[in-house]
Design a protein around this motif. Structure first.
Motif, mmCIF file in Angstrom:
data_model
loop_
_atom_site.group_PDB
_atom_site.id
_atom_site.type_symbol
_atom_site.label_atom_id
_atom_site.label_comp_id
_atom_site.label_asym_id
_atom_site.label_seq_id
_atom_site.Cartn_x
_atom_site.Cartn_y
_atom_site.Cartn_z
ATOM 1 N N ASP A 8 15.464 -17.113 15.217
ATOM 2 C CA ASP A 8 15.342 -15.944 16.085
ATOM 3 C C ASP A 8 16.736 -15.501 16.473
ATOM 4 N N ARG A 12 17.875 -12.757 17.306
ATOM 5 C CA ARG A 12 18.043 -11.772 18.361
ATOM 6 C C ARG A 12 18.332 -12.443 19.681
ATOM 7 N N ARG A 26 9.321 2.194 23.839
ATOM 8 C CA ARG A 26 8.969 0.995 23.061
ATOM 9 C C ARG A 26 9.408 1.220 21.624
ATOM 10 N N ALA A 27 10.063 0.240 21.062
ATOM 11 C CA ALA A 27 10.778 0.435 19.800
ATOM 12 C C ALA A 27 9.872 0.798 18.633
ATOM 13 N N PHE A 28 8.632 0.357 18.632
ATOM 14 C CA PHE A 28 7.798 0.591 17.451
ATOM 15 C C PHE A 28 7.497 2.068 17.244
ATOM 16 N N PHE A 29 7.660 2.866 18.309
ATOM 17 C CA PHE A 29 7.402 4.291 18.132
ATOM 18 C C PHE A 29 8.352 4.920 17.129
ATOM 19 N N SER A 40 6.472 -4.978 30.005
ATOM 20 C CA SER A 40 5.829 -6.069 29.288
ATOM 21 C C SER A 40 6.799 -6.508 28.203
ATOM 22 N N ARG A 41 6.552 -7.674 27.712
ATOM 23 C CA ARG A 41 7.440 -8.290 26.720
ATOM 24 C C ARG A 41 7.568 -7.387 25.503
ATOM 25 N N GLY A 42 8.765 -7.270 24.998
ATOM 26 C CA GLY A 42 8.868 -6.501 23.756
ATOM 27 C C GLY A 42 10.260 -5.979 23.514
ATOM 28 N N ILE A 43 10.339 -5.109 22.531
ATOM 29 C CA ILE A 43 11.623 -4.504 22.157
ATOM 30 C C ILE A 43 11.608 -3.057 22.608
ATOM 31 N N LYS A 55 6.917 9.891 24.858
ATOM 32 C CA LYS A 55 6.693 8.456 25.048
ATOM 33 C C LYS A 55 7.846 7.787 25.792
ATOM 34 N N GLU A 93 12.928 -10.612 24.896
ATOM 35 C CA GLU A 93 12.952 -12.003 24.476
ATOM 36 C C GLU A 93 14.363 -12.522 24.373
ATOM 37 N N LYS A 113 9.088 3.828 14.339
ATOM 38 C CA LYS A 113 8.610 3.691 12.969
ATOM 39 C C LYS A 113 7.586 4.766 12.617
#
Lengths: 560, 186
Positions: free
Chosen positions: A414, A416, A263-266, A299-302, A276, A327, A268
């Motif tokens: 948007d 992306r 998951r992309a937020f990791f 699940s939805r996300g980047i 992960k 998305e 940051k």
């Protein structure tokens, strides 16, 4: 006299000693106080105003602006030198305006306080160098960067996850070929060559506050030799109804592949997140260069996706990580456009939803914006316009030119999301222009004016023809005058009526000759006259010489 | 010919800038959806033990947060971004003592991350245009508030009670954010 002088001198000298002692307080006060803040360290520097530095110490206090509670700074009490430092931990809070004051002490004497202009430490602080840890692969370097300040840093406690790092990397052999990249705390620098020494330096940035930190020291590392098993390249992910298709390039044979995602937020969050990365289902130990997995799995996300290959010789390094947004794959149908030529220099374009998308709720969910591309049919120069409206006009076009238009729908704001595919191309010709119209008007006028001219010319021509080929049997009008009597006229024109002859009796032949001679003279003058000769047309063969000029015929004349 | 070209360029620019000038309708929609999801996820986390909430903690929530309607659009964006960033920051810390589901926290973090991504270009634009506004002082107050929360967590060694208290605070933050988003009208 002398004594008076001596006493005065003594008093003056004594006074000189006494006076400095009295103004000692003012002299001691520190001057030019400067504060530098790097991460959590506050550096205070000042100048002492007294000449004798012995036995002079300095102390500093602080308080939060507005309160009346001066607290001692423990790193700066009774300092003999002209600088001291303390940590933000003492302040407890760096987001409020604080006041600092400093004074000098000598024995029991203290100077007045020098008060520093109030400031917010967080806004004045300089971002320090980050801590960098490197690991080398054959064509990449793995970076693990810790944020500036310590782990317990107060200054950057609230920005831990917001830092981005700017890395400058170059080959040790030639410092000219520099590359600058912006990376996350845990990231990789790709596209390097094996077995080369690379050097790099890193600085931290708070991009949204436009704050940049100091560079770290230079670190150098050698990339390893080329790995026996090459890594896959060019990862692509496509969505297709209910499944995702993951594809990559691998031009070598006999390898099995493994794909993972994160998951992309990791990215940051500073720290190690190697645990992960999750295995993508259906993408473990595949032998083909693609794998398919259902959409429900994620699940939805980047996400970031990476692939590695293994064969008999070992396992490759991980491929370059590819960012992937679920998305992005929201299906938007291409719009339907219709183009009309309204005037000579503009085209009216109308964008509508296709039938399929009418039923989808996507359009209500996401306000759409249209990317419209149009070009002249003959040239390749395309103009791209972003339009939110569904009815608009392209102005300032050339008349009588064919323009082609195609459009696709994007989700507003948007970027992306790839948006829909392009609609069908619709071409339309603009109406004839003003200049052509002018020519048209001129032409029409010319035509209008030329019609009478043409008619005139034609009629002249016809008359010529008639004159030559179809002479009129009608006598000239002057003849008519003479033959106004019905009978003779009738003789000339028609023989239907009964005719009575009238006879003239000629009594004297000489009279006739006289008449002829006078007429002869007239005839000479009137030879080329178009008027009818008054001569009644007597043919005379007696005198050829004298009467030769007498015309033997009735001159014809045309009557218009 | 060049004059005509110039006019076309100007018109093209007008179209482009019309497109670029942010319409916040999508943002509002997405944000409301995202915030609703965040609140739902947060509520799924157990809020026991109850006794932890009995102690009154004052984290010095900024006064401005009591009145959402006073913010101008640009200031509201700055405030929203700051709050999302700080909540993200808090939730990345160690919550192992709570026994909370990692999946739920990760989903929360994902929502916050995506919302921040949406806001970043707008936030950048606003920061470039304005130097210092009311938004800046509010942001500083907000930082102090979140800093107090983090210091509280640290002081309690990230124990369950502390997290429960912080969770309640975050729920209140989401309520305020929802109200503030509602005021992001044209």
């Amino acid at each position: 006299m002398l004594a008076l002088l001596g006493a005065t001198t003594l008093m003056l000298v004594a006074g000189r000693w006494v006076l400095p002692a009295a103004s000692g307080e003012a002299n001691l006060k520190p001057e030019n106080v400067e504060i530098h803040i790097i991460d959590d360290n506050f550096f205070l520097k000042w100048n002492s105003s007294s000449e004798s530095v012995k036995n002079v110490t300095f102390s500093a206090d602080y308080q939060i602006l507005g309160t009346d509670n001066w607290k001692k700074l423990s790193g700066c009490q009774h300092i003999t030198s002209t600088k001291c430092n303390f940590s933000s931990v003492e302040l407890e809070n760096v987001f409020e305006k604080i006041e600092l004051r400093i004074r000098a002490e000598e024995g029991n004497n203290t100077s007045t306080w020098y008060e520093v202009e109030p400031f917010v430490p967080f806004l004045e602080a300089q971002i320090g160098p980050p801590d960098v840890h490197l690991e080398a692969e054959d064509k990449a370097i793995i970076l693990s960067i810790s944020p500036p300040g310590t782990k317990d840093s107060i200054m950057w406690a609230m920005d831990r996850s917001s830092f981005r790092y700017s890395v400058v990397i170059w080959k040790n052999s030639s410092s000219l070929e520099e590359r600058t990249e912006t990376v996350y705390p845990e990231d990789k620098i790709y596209k390097l060559s094996p077995e080369i020494t690379y050097c790099l330096k890193v600085k931290a940035e708070l991009r949204l506050q436009s704050r940049v930190g100091c560079y770290s020291p230079v670190y150098c590392i050698n990339t390893t030799e080329r790995h026996k098993v090459p890594s896959p390249e060019n990862i692509q992910i496509n969505a297709d109804n209910q499944i995702y298709v993951l594809k990559w390039d691998y031009p070598y044979e006999n390898a099995t592949f493994q794909a993972q995602w994160l998951r992309a937020f990791f990215k940051k969050i500073p720290g190690n997140h190697s645990d992960k990365w999750k295995q993508i289902p259906n993408c473990e130990n595949v032998t083909s260069t693609h794998c398919v997995f259902p959409r429900e799995v994620s699940s939805r996300g980047i996400y970031y996706v990476r692939v590695r290959a293994s064969n008999g010789n070992g396992t490759s390094f991980w491929s370059e990580e590819k960012e992937f947004n679920t998305e992005m794959k929201t299906i938007i149908f291409p719009p339907v456009i219709s183009v009309k030529s309204v005037t000579d220099d503009s085209l009216h374009v109308s964008v509508g939803a296709s039938e399929e998308s009418e039923n989808m709720s996507v359009n209500q969910l996401y306000p759409l914006i249209y990317e419209v591309i149009f070009w002249e049919n003959t040239s390749n120069a395309e103009r791209k316009v972003l339009e939110k409206r569904t009815n608009f006009i392209f102005p300032d076009l050339k008349p009588l030119t064919v323009y082609c238009v195609k459009a696709r729908a994007l989700i507003e704001n948007d970027r992306r999301n790839k948006g829909s595919s392009f609609s069908d191309t619709v071409c339309e010709k603009t109406k004839p222009g003003n200049t052509s119209k002018t020519w048209l008007i001129v032409g029409t006028c010319t035509a209008l004016f030329s019609i009478p001219v043409v008619i005139y010319v034609v009629s002249v021509f016809l008359r010529c023809v008639k004159y030559v080929f179809f002479p009129s049997s009608k006598p000239p009008s002057s003849v008519d005058e003479y033959f106004s009597d019905q009978p003779l006229r009738n003789l000339l024109l028609s023989t239907s009526e009964e005719q009575t002859e009238r006879c003239f009796i000629i009594e004297n032949a000489s009279i006739i000759t006289e008449i002829e001679e006078t007429d002869e003279i007239d005839e000479v003058h009137k030879k080329y006259s178009s008027q009818t000769s008054q001569d009644s047309g007597n043919y005379s063969n007696e005198d050829e010489n004298s009467g030769s000029k007498i015309s033997e015929e009735f001159p014809q004349q045309d009557s218009v | 010919m060049t004059h005509r070209c110039l006019l076309q360029m100007v018109l093209l620019l007008c179209f482009s800038t019309t497109a670029l000038s942010r319409s916040y309708s999508l943002l509002r929609f997405q944000q409301r959806r995202s915030l609703a999801l965040c609140q739902k996820l947060l509520r799924q986390l157990p809020s026991t033990p109850q006794h932890c909430l009995e102690a009154r903690m004052d984290f010095q929530m900024p006064e401005e947060m009591k009145q959402a309607q006073q913010f101008q659009k640009e200031d509201a964006i700055l405030v929203i971004y700051e709050m999302l960033q700080q909540i993200f920051n808090i939730l990345t810390r160690d919550f192992s003592s709570t026994g909370w589901s990692e999946t739920i926290i990760e989903d929360l973090l994902e929502e916050l991350y995506e919302q921040m991504n949406h806001l970043e270009p707008i936030q950048k634009e606003i920061m470039q245009k304005q130097n210092s506004t009311m938004g800046d002082t509010t942001v500083l107050h907000l930082r102090k508030y979140y800093f107090n929360l983090v210091q509280y967590l640290k002081s309690k060694e990230y124990n369950r009670c502390a997290w429960t208290v912080v969770r309640v605070q975050i729920l209140r933050n989401f309520s305020f954010l929802t109200r503030l988003t509602g005021y992001l009208r044209e």
